[in-house]
Design an enzyme around this catalytic site. Structure first.
Site: not given
Ligand code: FPP
Length: 234
Positions: A14, A17, A27, A31, A61, A63, A65, A125, A182, A190, A201
Site C-alpha cells: 500500500d 499513490g 500515480r 506503481h 475493488e 477496478w 479506479r 519460491l 502491510r 482490506s 502474525e
Molecule cells: C496500492 O497502492 C497498490 C496497488 C493497488 C497496486 C500494487 C501494484 C504494484 C506494486 C505494481 C504492479 C504489480 C506487479 C505484479 C508488477 P495505492 O495505489 O492504493 O496507494 P495509495 O493508498 O497511496 O493511493
C-alpha cells in the site's frame, strides 16, 4: 537473522499513490517504483528461505479506479511477467495466481498462463499474485462449489470441514500465511485472504510500498521471529 523464518509471507503493498503524490508524479509512477520493491522482496525470500510470497497486486475493488490507472497497472503486470520470466525459470521461482483472472485483459491471462507453465516444476519460491482478488468473492465461489456438490450428492453436510473448505479456495494446497506485512501504516486487512489469515502474525510499517527496502523485509522477519504463536491455545 533469527532461525525462525516464516514459510509463507503475504504482503498488502500500500501507498504507491501517496508516494507518487508526494513527489508530484502521476500515480502510475508509484506503481512502477512499487515493482522494484517486489523485486527486492523476491530476492530477500530466495536469500532467507521463505517458501511462499503472496502479493496483493490488484483487488476486485481496484477496478473502480480511473481507466488510465487500471490500464497502466495491467501493462505493468504484462511487462513485469515478460521481463521476469527467464529469471523465474532460472532461480527456481514458481508463479501462481489467485483471484478471478478471467476478469483480466486476455493478454495478461495468456502471459500469466505462459509463465505459470514455464515455471511449473520450480519449487524454491512459490510466487503468488493476487489479481482481481477479493477474499469474500473467493469464499462465495467456494461455497457455491460445495452447494453444487451437495446437490449432486458427492458431498454431504458431515463432510464439510475447515479442510474441505480450504481445499475449495484459490489457495488450495498452499500453507496459510505465517506473516502479513502491510505498508503505509493502515491497520486493515482490506478483503485480503480472509479465511487464510486467521492466525497470521501482522507487521505494519508506516513506509510507503515503493520505499520498502530489503532491510524492511528483514526487519519484518525479525519481528515475526520474536512472536509467540499460540493458535488460540495457551
Ligand atoms: C496500492 O497502492 C497498490 C496497488 C493497488 C497496486 C500494487 C501494484 C504494484 C506494486 C505494481 C504492479 C504489480 C506487479 C505484479 C508488477 P495505492 O495505489 O492504493 O496507494 P495509495 O493508498 O497511496 O493511493
Amino acid at each position: 537473522m533469527s532461525a525462525v523464518v516464516p514459510k509463507h509471507v503475504a504482503i498488502i503493498m500500500d501507498g504507491n499513490g501517496r508516494w507518487a503524490q508526494q513527489r508530484g508524479l502521476p500515480r502510475i509512477a508509484g506503481h512502477e517504483a512499487g515493482s522494484k520493491s517486489i523485486e527486492r522482496c523476491v530476492q530477500a525470500c530466495l536469500d532467507t528461505g521463505v517458501e511462499y510470497l503472496t502479493l496483493y497486486a490488484f483487488s476486485s475493488e481496484n477496478w473502480k479506479r480511473p481507466a488510465l490507472e487500471v490500464n497502466a497497472l495491467m501493462l505493468l503486470l504484462e511487462n513485469f511477467l515478460n521481463q521476469k520470466r527467464d529469471e523465474m525459470v532460472r532461480e527456481g521461482i514458481r508463479l501462481h495466481h489467485i483471484g478471478r483472472i478471467q476478469e483480466l485483459p486476455s493478454v495478461c491471462q495468456r502471459k500469466l498462463r505462459e509463465v505459470m507453465e514455464a515455471t511449473a516444476s520450480n519449487t524454491k519460491l512459490h510466487f503468488v499474485l493476487a489479481l482481481s482478488y477479493s477474499g469474500r468473492a473467493e469464499i462465495v465461489d467456494a461455497v457455491k462449489s460445495l452447494v453444487r456438490d451437495t446437490a449432486a450428492g458427492t458431498v454431504s453436510e458431515a463432510d464439510i470441514t475447515p479442510e474441505l473448505i480450504a481445499s475449495r479456495l484459490n489457495t488450495a494446497g498452499m500453507p496459510d500465511p505465517d506473516l502479513l506485512i502491510r505498508t503505509s501504516g493502515e491497520m486493515r486487512i482490506s478483503n485480503f485472504l480472509l479465511w487464510q489469515l486467521s492466525y497470521t502474525e501482522i507487521h505494519v510499517t508506516k513506509k510507503f510500498w515503493p520505499d520498502f527496502q530489503r532491510e524492511d523485509f528483514l526487519a519484518a522477519l525479525e519481528d515475526y521471529a520474536g512472536r509467540s504463536r499460540r493458535f488460540g491455545g495457551v
